[in-house]
Scaffold this motif. Structure first.
Motif, PDB file in Angstrom:
ATOM      1  N   SER A 189       7.531  16.762  22.598  1.00 32.21           N
ATOM      2  CA  SER A 189       7.694  16.125  24.332  1.00 32.21           C
ATOM      3  C   SER A 189       7.798  14.840  24.507  1.00 32.21           C
ATOM      4  CB  SER A 189       6.940  16.352  25.922  1.00 32.21           C
ATOM      5  OG  SER A 189       5.856  16.493  25.327  1.00 32.21           O
ATOM      6  N   ARG A 190       6.716  14.466  22.883  1.00 27.19           N
ATOM      7  CA  ARG A 190       6.390  12.693  22.555  1.00 27.19           C
ATOM      8  C   ARG A 190       8.145  12.326  21.693  1.00 27.19           C
ATOM      9  NH1 ARG A 190       0.413  11.571  22.366  1.00 27.19           N
ATOM     10  NH2 ARG A 190      -0.595  13.411  21.891  1.00 27.19           N
ATOM     11  N   ILE A 191       8.290  13.332  20.931  1.00 30.80           N
ATOM     12  CA  ILE A 191       9.338  13.013  20.127  1.00 30.80           C
ATOM     13  C   ILE A 191      11.048  12.565  21.612  1.00 30.80           C
ATOM     14  CG2 ILE A 191      11.452  13.501  18.805  1.00 30.80           C
ATOM     15  CD1 ILE A 191       9.140  14.881  16.792  1.00 30.80           C
ATOM     16  N   PHE A 192      11.082  13.365  22.052  1.00 29.49           N
ATOM     17  CA  PHE A 192      12.144  13.490  23.628  1.00 29.49           C
ATOM     18  C   PHE A 192      12.238  12.360  24.299  1.00 29.49           C
ATOM     19  CE2 PHE A 192      12.307  18.015  23.066  1.00 29.49           C
ATOM     20  CZ  PHE A 192      13.242  18.309  22.166  1.00 29.49           C
ATOM     21  N   LYS A 193      10.642  12.096  24.223  1.00 31.20           N
ATOM     22  CA  LYS A 193       9.996  10.607  24.604  1.00 31.20           C
ATOM     23  C   LYS A 193      10.496   9.061  24.833  1.00 31.20           C
ATOM     24  CE  LYS A 193       6.254   9.889  27.602  1.00 31.20           C
ATOM     25  NZ  LYS A 193       5.213   9.899  27.947  1.00 31.20           N
ATOM     26  N   VAL A 194      10.243   9.127  23.049  1.00 33.73           N
ATOM     27  CA  VAL A 194      10.712   8.226  22.083  1.00 33.73           C
ATOM     28  C   VAL A 194      11.797   8.093  22.091  1.00 33.73           C
ATOM     29  CG1 VAL A 194      10.337   7.423  19.714  1.00 33.73           C
ATOM     30  CG2 VAL A 194       8.861   7.791  21.003  1.00 33.73           C
ATOM     31  N   ILE A 235       1.141  -1.073  -0.263  1.00 31.51           N
ATOM     32  CA  ILE A 235      -0.411  -0.003  -0.361  1.00 31.51           C
ATOM     33  C   ILE A 235       1.214   1.439  -0.032  1.00 31.51           C
ATOM     34  CG2 ILE A 235      -1.746   1.347   1.060  1.00 31.51           C
ATOM     35  CD1 ILE A 235      -2.450  -1.458   0.845  1.00 31.51           C
ATOM     36  N   PRO A 236       0.668   1.966  -0.470  1.00 32.47           N
ATOM     37  CA  PRO A 236       0.889   3.304  -1.100  1.00 32.47           C
ATOM     38  C   PRO A 236       1.071   4.133   0.380  1.00 32.47           C
ATOM     39  CG  PRO A 236      -0.086   3.596  -2.904  1.00 32.47           C
ATOM     40  CD  PRO A 236      -0.633   2.275  -1.733  1.00 32.47           C
ATOM     41  N   PRO A 237       2.594   4.641   0.296  1.00 30.75           N
ATOM     42  CA  PRO A 237       2.266   5.051   1.956  1.00 30.75           C
ATOM     43  C   PRO A 237       1.306   6.534   2.422  1.00 30.75           C
ATOM     44  CG  PRO A 237       5.054   4.974   1.778  1.00 30.75           C
ATOM     45  CD  PRO A 237       3.975   4.492  -0.013  1.00 30.75           C
ATOM     46  N   PRO A 238       1.851   7.625   0.530  1.00 32.95           N
ATOM     47  CA  PRO A 238       1.050   8.395   0.804  1.00 32.95           C
ATOM     48  C   PRO A 238      -1.048   8.007   0.881  1.00 32.95           C
ATOM     49  CG  PRO A 238       1.711   9.047  -1.237  1.00 32.95           C
ATOM     50  CD  PRO A 238       2.635   7.723  -0.598  1.00 32.95           C
ATOM     51  N   VAL A 239      -1.545   6.880   0.843  1.00 34.07           N
ATOM     52  CA  VAL A 239      -2.665   6.046   1.194  1.00 34.07           C
ATOM     53  C   VAL A 239      -2.628   6.474   2.999  1.00 34.07           C
ATOM     54  CG1 VAL A 239      -4.213   4.669   0.749  1.00 34.07           C
ATOM     55  CG2 VAL A 239      -2.575   5.105  -1.291  1.00 34.07           C
ATOM     56  N   PHE A 240      -1.555   5.252   3.076  1.00 36.09           N
ATOM     57  CA  PHE A 240      -2.102   4.685   4.512  1.00 36.09           C
ATOM     58  C   PHE A 240      -1.387   6.094   5.080  1.00 36.09           C
ATOM     59  CE2 PHE A 240       2.000   3.033   3.971  1.00 36.09           C
ATOM     60  CZ  PHE A 240       3.103   3.283   5.011  1.00 36.09           C
ATOM     61  N   ILE A 241      -0.575   7.031   4.954  1.00 34.20           N
ATOM     62  CA  ILE A 241      -0.785   7.874   6.002  1.00 34.20           C
ATOM     63  C   ILE A 241      -1.346   8.771   6.020  1.00 34.20           C
ATOM     64  CG2 ILE A 241       0.944  10.036   6.638  1.00 34.20           C
ATOM     65  CD1 ILE A 241       2.336   7.487   7.405  1.00 34.20           C
ATOM     66  N   GLY A 242      -2.097   9.388   5.229  1.00 31.85           N
ATOM     67  CA  GLY A 242      -3.711  10.499   5.000  1.00 31.85           C
ATOM     68  C   GLY A 242      -4.900   9.292   5.257  1.00 31.85           C
ATOM     69  N   ILE A 243      -4.703   8.301   5.823  1.00 32.65           N
ATOM     70  CA  ILE A 243      -5.844   7.907   6.201  1.00 32.65           C
ATOM     71  C   ILE A 243      -5.264   7.805   7.655  1.00 32.65           C
ATOM     72  CG2 ILE A 243      -7.056   5.801   6.436  1.00 32.65           C
ATOM     73  CD1 ILE A 243      -6.715   4.775   3.998  1.00 32.65           C
ATOM     74  N   ALA A 244      -4.057   7.312   7.627  1.00 36.42           N
ATOM     75  CA  ALA A 244      -3.708   7.994   9.501  1.00 36.42           C
ATOM     76  C   ALA A 244      -4.033   8.918  10.092  1.00 36.42           C
ATOM     77  CB  ALA A 244      -2.671   7.396   9.716  1.00 36.42           C
ATOM     78  N   GLU A 245      -4.068   9.654   8.946  1.00 36.62           N
ATOM     79  CA  GLU A 245      -3.577  11.047   9.769  1.00 36.62           C
ATOM     80  C   GLU A 245      -5.138  11.707   9.800  1.00 36.62           C
ATOM     81  OE1 GLU A 245       0.021  13.164   6.997  1.00 36.62           O
ATOM     82  OE2 GLU A 245      -1.812  13.207   5.793  1.00 36.62           O
ATOM     83  N   GLU A 246      -5.977  11.335   8.890  1.00 32.52           N
ATOM     84  CA  GLU A 246      -7.508  11.824   8.959  1.00 32.52           C
ATOM     85  C   GLU A 246      -7.703  11.227  10.694  1.00 32.52           C
ATOM     86  OE1 GLU A 246      -9.628  10.814   5.554  1.00 32.52           O
ATOM     87  OE2 GLU A 246      -8.120  11.045   4.562  1.00 32.52           O
ATOM     88  N   THR A 247      -7.650   9.557  10.347  1.00 37.24           N
ATOM     89  CA  THR A 247      -8.388   9.145  11.475  1.00 37.24           C
ATOM     90  C   THR A 247      -7.769   9.217  13.220  1.00 37.24           C
ATOM     91  OG1 THR A 247      -7.215   7.494  11.421  1.00 37.24           O
ATOM     92  CG2 THR A 247      -8.960   7.247  10.728  1.00 37.24           C
ATOM     93  N   GLY A 248      -7.106  10.026  13.148  1.00 42.01           N
ATOM     94  CA  GLY A 248      -5.644   9.718  14.544  1.00 42.01           C
ATOM     95  C   GLY A 248      -4.860   8.746  14.825  1.00 42.01           C
ATOM     96  N   MET A 249      -4.379   8.538  14.129  1.00 40.18           N
ATOM     97  CA  MET A 249      -3.624   7.035  13.910  1.00 40.18           C
ATOM     98  C   MET A 249      -2.394   7.593  13.881  1.00 40.18           C
ATOM     99  SD  MET A 249      -6.006   3.268  12.779  1.00 40.18           S
ATOM    100  CE  MET A 249      -6.717   3.784  11.140  1.00 40.18           C
ATOM    101  N   ILE A 250      -2.212   7.978  13.215  1.00 36.94           N
ATOM    102  CA  ILE A 250      -0.948   8.749  13.040  1.00 36.94           C
ATOM    103  C   ILE A 250       0.377   9.157  14.185  1.00 36.94           C
ATOM    104  CG2 ILE A 250      -1.004  11.284  13.099  1.00 36.94           C
ATOM    105  CD1 ILE A 250       0.883   9.783  10.241  1.00 36.94           C
ATOM    106  N   THR A 251      -0.447   9.465  15.551  1.00 36.25           N
ATOM    107  CA  THR A 251       0.349   9.729  15.970  1.00 36.25           C
ATOM    108  C   THR A 251       0.575   8.079  17.273  1.00 36.25           C
ATOM    109  OG1 THR A 251      -0.669  11.282  17.638  1.00 36.25           O
ATOM    110  CG2 THR A 251       0.559  10.249  18.966  1.00 36.25           C
ATOM    111  N   GLU A 252       0.115   7.586  17.415  1.00 38.55           N
ATOM    112  CA  GLU A 252       0.158   5.480  17.471  1.00 38.55           C
ATOM    113  C   GLU A 252       1.656   5.622  15.930  1.00 38.55           C
ATOM    114  OE1 GLU A 252      -2.904   3.040  18.272  1.00 38.55           O
ATOM    115  OE2 GLU A 252      -0.700   1.354  18.759  1.00 38.55           O
ATOM    116  N   LEU A 253       1.027   5.424  14.754  1.00 39.44           N
ATOM    117  CA  LEU A 253       1.943   5.002  13.911  1.00 39.44           C
ATOM    118  C   LEU A 253       3.429   5.565  13.945  1.00 39.44           C
ATOM    119  CD1 LEU A 253       2.265   3.421  11.564  1.00 39.44           C
ATOM    120  CD2 LEU A 253       1.230   5.032  10.355  1.00 39.44           C
ATOM    121  N   PHE A 254       3.478   7.603  14.005  1.00 40.36           N
ATOM    122  CA  PHE A 254       4.437   8.025  14.314  1.00 40.36           C
ATOM    123  C   PHE A 254       5.404   7.389  15.684  1.00 40.36           C
ATOM    124  CE2 PHE A 254       6.816  11.789  16.609  1.00 40.36           C
ATOM    125  CZ  PHE A 254       7.358  11.783  15.141  1.00 40.36           C
ATOM    126  N   GLU A 255       4.852   6.700  16.746  1.00 35.18           N
ATOM    127  CA  GLU A 255       5.818   7.006  17.881  1.00 35.18           C
ATOM    128  C   GLU A 255       5.876   5.091  17.520  1.00 35.18           C
ATOM    129  OE1 GLU A 255       3.287   7.439  21.139  1.00 35.18           O
ATOM    130  OE2 GLU A 255       3.776   9.482  20.865  1.00 35.18           O
TER     131      GLU A 255
END
Ligand code: C2E
Ligand code: MG
Ligand code: MG
Ligand code: MG
Length: 279
Positions: free
Chosen positions: A127-132, A72-92
């Protein structure tokens, strides 16, 4: 187009809309499961210091192959993750994994990581980034975050605070896809970036076009006069590399040097690089 629009056009349109909505809902729930199962992994594309020819960093790029084996191309699933708020968990999750992978590289090799525009509205981002980073042992100066011009438009005040917090800790900030946003120059005036990444569209369409070369030259000159490092994305041919070298571009990225690879391959890529450099 217009000719094929018979009386059934409207119904066909409705059906295709329903189809799209259903497909999107399926993808969204598949994505939720994939994040839970940590099935999305960072791959790493090399960044090359053009003067020495050596690897100076890797950009983490998210890769997801679904249960059926389809990428699945990143722009597709990153876009969905952004819209649904899943991006924070995915990012971390991805950042934590990338920090661990980066510990296998030499100290001067940095980790570049993309941050979505929606994340730049999150006051807790730094602060999320520093924690990780501290949980996984990567010193902040080894991290570079990449943001696009659009990331600064939504809430410039919050974005500036986040960037300052990151900067003060030694994290480097790159302006990604430079030249494709609505107000590239305004963003440069507004924030002191460490690096600009000239979008690959400028490099890809560049042949022997004099106007295009002048634009690239101007962007590199801008970087030089502002004391900002320049990276060119999407270098695929030796000819492009030759011109960019001549124009004084600092860093290169593209299929000519290597595509994004799994973590296991980065170490041998660095070793081969060392061997080449030492003759
Ligand atoms: P980007 O940050 O501008 O990443 C560079 C994209 O250009 C990558 O596409 C890379 O594979 C591609 N690329 C590199 N060299 C070449 C080349 O020589 N030729 C061509 N044609 N393409 C080249 P990819 O991996 O499909 O990612 C697309 C975009 O998705 C990224 O653009 C970034 O905006 C986003 N993305 C990927 N991973 C993440 C992530 O973990 N988080 C966030 N927020 N966004 C991500
Ligand atoms: Mg990027
Ligand atoms: Mg880019
Ligand atoms: Mg891009």
């Amino acid at each position: 187009e217009a000719k094929s629009r018979g009386p059934n056009h409207h119904m066909a349109f409705e059906a295709s809309m329903q189809d799209k909505v259903a497909k999107r809902a399926t993808l969204e729930s598949k994505l939720r499961v994939a994040i839970q199962n940590k099935a999305i992994r960072p791959f790493y594309q090399p960044l090359i210091d053009l003067k020495s020819g050596k690897v100076c960093g890797f950009e983490a790029l998210a890769r997801w192959t679904d249960e059926e084996g389809a990428a699945i191309p990143p722009p597709v699933f990153i876009g969905i993750a952004e819209e649904t708020g899943m991006i924070t968990e995915l990012f971390e999750d991805l950042l934590a994994q990338a920090c661990r992978d980066a510990l296998a590289w030499d100290d001067h090799v940095t980790l570049s990581f993309n941050v979505s525009p929606v994340q730049m509205e999150d006051k807790l981002l730094a602060s999320r980034i520093f924690k990780v980073l501290s949980a996984n042992g990567l010193p902040p100066p080894r991290l570079e975050i990449e943001i696009t011009e659009n990331a600064l438009i939504q809430d410039p005040a919050v974005a500036a605070i986040i960037l300052d917090e990151l900067h003060d800790a030694g994290v480097q900030i790159a302006l990604d896809d430079f030249g494709t946003g609505y107000s590239s120059l305004a963003q440069l005036a507004r924030y002191r970036f460490d690096k600009i990444k000239i979008d690959k569209s400028f490099i890809a369409t560049y042949r022997d076009d004099e106007r295009q070369e002048k634009i690239i030259r101007a962007m590199l000159g801008l970087g030089r006069s502002l004391n900002i490092q320049t990276t060119a994305e999407g270098i695929e041919e030796h000819r492009q590399l030759g011109h960019l070298l001549q124009l004084g571009c600092d860093v290169g990225q593209g299929y000519l040097f290597g595509k994004a690879m799994p973590a296991e391959e980065t170490r041998s890529f660095l070793d081969r690089d060392e061997a080449l450099a030492s003759g």
